[in-house]
Design a protein around this motif. Structure first.
Motif, PDB file in Angstrom:
ATOM      1  N   GLY A  76       0.775  -1.235   0.055  1.00  0.00           N
ATOM      2  CA  GLY A  76       0.124  -0.097  -0.070  1.00  0.00           C
ATOM      3  C   GLY A  76       0.963   1.180   0.059  1.00  0.00           C
ATOM      4  O   GLY A  76       0.654   2.188  -0.620  1.00  0.00           O
ATOM      5  N   ALA A  77       2.041   1.295   0.579  1.00  0.00           N
ATOM      6  CA  ALA A  77       2.876   2.237   0.645  1.00  0.00           C
ATOM      7  C   ALA A  77       3.650   2.569  -0.485  1.00  0.00           C
ATOM      8  O   ALA A  77       3.549   3.624  -1.100  1.00  0.00           O
ATOM      9  CB  ALA A  77       3.862   2.257   1.855  1.00  0.00           C
ATOM     10  N   GLU A  78       3.841   1.492  -1.150  1.00  0.00           N
ATOM     11  CA  GLU A  78       4.583   1.597  -2.385  1.00  0.00           C
ATOM     12  C   GLU A  78       3.446   2.279  -3.398  1.00  0.00           C
ATOM     13  O   GLU A  78       3.663   3.097  -4.479  1.00  0.00           O
ATOM     14  CB  GLU A  78       5.081   0.046  -2.849  1.00  0.00           C
ATOM     15  CG  GLU A  78       6.144  -0.095  -2.324  1.00  0.00           C
ATOM     16  CD  GLU A  78       6.781  -1.643  -2.594  1.00  0.00           C
ATOM     17  OE1 GLU A  78       6.152  -2.095  -3.419  1.00  0.00           O
ATOM     18  OE2 GLU A  78       7.820  -2.119  -1.666  1.00  0.00           O
ATOM     19  N   LEU A  79       2.269   1.800  -3.337  1.00  0.00           N
ATOM     20  CA  LEU A  79       1.067   2.389  -4.160  1.00  0.00           C
ATOM     21  C   LEU A  79       1.061   4.069  -4.129  1.00  0.00           C
ATOM     22  O   LEU A  79       0.967   4.732  -4.991  1.00  0.00           O
ATOM     23  CB  LEU A  79       0.042   1.767  -4.056  1.00  0.00           C
ATOM     24  CG  LEU A  79      -1.269   2.101  -4.703  1.00  0.00           C
ATOM     25  CD1 LEU A  79      -1.109   1.960  -6.457  1.00  0.00           C
ATOM     26  CD2 LEU A  79      -2.510   1.524  -4.414  1.00  0.00           C
ATOM     27  N   ASN A  82       3.068   6.464  -6.015  1.00  0.00           N
ATOM     28  CA  ASN A  82       2.465   7.007  -7.471  1.00  0.00           C
ATOM     29  C   ASN A  82       1.025   6.785  -7.560  1.00  0.00           C
ATOM     30  O   ASN A  82       0.749   5.659  -8.289  1.00  0.00           O
ATOM     31  CB  ASN A  82       3.137   6.482  -8.565  1.00  0.00           C
ATOM     32  CG  ASN A  82       2.884   7.033  -9.647  1.00  0.00           C
ATOM     33  OD1 ASN A  82       2.242   8.099  -9.974  1.00  0.00           O
ATOM     34  ND2 ASN A  82       3.210   6.177 -10.951  1.00  0.00           N
ATOM     35  N   PRO A  83       0.236   7.297  -6.613  1.00  0.00           N
ATOM     36  CA  PRO A  83      -1.119   7.004  -6.490  1.00  0.00           C
ATOM     37  C   PRO A  83      -1.966   7.096  -7.794  1.00  0.00           C
ATOM     38  O   PRO A  83      -1.910   7.901  -8.421  1.00  0.00           O
ATOM     39  CB  PRO A  83      -1.650   7.798  -5.392  1.00  0.00           C
ATOM     40  CG  PRO A  83      -0.796   9.018  -5.570  1.00  0.00           C
ATOM     41  CD  PRO A  83       0.543   8.480  -5.901  1.00  0.00           C
ATOM     42  N   PRO A  84      -2.979   6.220  -7.829  1.00  0.00           N
ATOM     43  CA  PRO A  84      -3.905   6.209  -9.169  1.00  0.00           C
ATOM     44  C   PRO A  84      -4.801   7.478  -8.618  1.00  0.00           C
ATOM     45  O   PRO A  84      -4.919   7.953  -7.679  1.00  0.00           O
ATOM     46  CB  PRO A  84      -4.631   4.974  -9.016  1.00  0.00           C
ATOM     47  CG  PRO A  84      -4.502   4.393  -7.527  1.00  0.00           C
ATOM     48  CD  PRO A  84      -3.255   4.967  -6.967  1.00  0.00           C
ATOM     49  N   SER A  85      -5.633   7.801  -9.477  1.00  0.00           N
ATOM     50  CA  SER A  85      -6.658   8.772  -9.438  1.00  0.00           C
ATOM     51  C   SER A  85      -7.764   8.182  -8.669  1.00  0.00           C
ATOM     52  O   SER A  85      -8.457   9.250  -7.947  1.00  0.00           O
ATOM     53  CB  SER A  85      -7.187   9.358 -10.770  1.00  0.00           C
ATOM     54  OG  SER A  85      -7.792   8.272 -11.539  1.00  0.00           O
ATOM     55  N   ARG A  86      -7.941   6.860  -8.480  1.00  0.00           N
ATOM     56  CA  ARG A  86      -8.892   6.395  -7.718  1.00  0.00           C
ATOM     57  C   ARG A  86      -8.665   4.776  -7.551  1.00  0.00           C
ATOM     58  O   ARG A  86      -8.137   4.400  -8.487  1.00  0.00           O
ATOM     59  CB  ARG A  86     -10.429   6.883  -8.129  1.00  0.00           C
ATOM     60  CG  ARG A  86     -10.740   5.831  -9.491  1.00  0.00           C
ATOM     61  CD  ARG A  86     -12.005   6.175  -9.952  1.00  0.00           C
ATOM     62  NE  ARG A  86     -13.166   5.938  -9.181  1.00  0.00           N
ATOM     63  CZ  ARG A  86     -14.324   5.870  -9.390  1.00  0.00           C
ATOM     64  NH1 ARG A  86     -14.635   6.405 -10.451  1.00  0.00           N
ATOM     65  NH2 ARG A  86     -15.191   5.336  -8.562  1.00  0.00           N
ATOM     66  N   ILE A  87      -9.341   4.266  -6.737  1.00  0.00           N
ATOM     67  CA  ILE A  87      -9.195   2.686  -6.408  1.00  0.00           C
ATOM     68  C   ILE A  87     -10.487   2.298  -6.572  1.00  0.00           C
ATOM     69  O   ILE A  87     -11.306   2.790  -5.646  1.00  0.00           O
ATOM     70  CB  ILE A  87      -8.415   2.317  -5.043  1.00  0.00           C
ATOM     71  CG1 ILE A  87      -6.925   2.798  -4.972  1.00  0.00           C
ATOM     72  CG2 ILE A  87      -8.453   0.852  -4.996  1.00  0.00           C
ATOM     73  CD1 ILE A  87      -6.186   2.835  -3.667  1.00  0.00           C
TER      74      ILE A  87
END
Length: 116
Positions: A76-79, A82-87
């Protein structure tokens, strides 16, 4: 689901605190906060936050630490680097653990999802 994941980015959090924080962040009215599920036992908003946390857990993005508490995982921290616009559920399908969870809920054999 992204706001729930982001709420845990700094360490362990209590799900009740996340519900309250997100309700404030989304500027929910008192009426929206008070709207109950048909069972009358939980607010609709709290229910949705709990489901988001559960689904994030099934994808191994968060993990439960004790009753009512959770924390972000390394994945989760790695995500969040570079976060997506939504999950959403389609996004979570990229994780094998989530695929197995969804498959078991939909009557698909877990073995059919494991490639030997």
């Amino acid at each position: 689901m992204l706001p729930v994941l982001m709420a845990a980015k700094d360490g362990e959090v209590r799900i009740g605190d996340v519900v309250e924080s997100l309700a404030n962040s989304f500027a929910l009215s008192s009426q929206q906060r008070a709207h109950l599920l048909p069972s009358g036992k939980q607010s609709t908003f709290a229910n949705r936050v709990h489901w988001a946390k559960s689904y994030l857990g099934k994808a191994a993005l968060v993990e439960s630490t004790k009753r009512g508490h959770f924390k972000i995982t390394q994945r989760g921290a790695e995500l969040l680097l570079n976060p997506p616009s939504r999950i959403n559920i389609a996004f979570l399908q990229q994780y094998p653990e989530f695929q197995i969870f969804k498959g078991s809920r939909e009557g698909v054999s877990v073995l059919s999802l494991i490639h030997i």
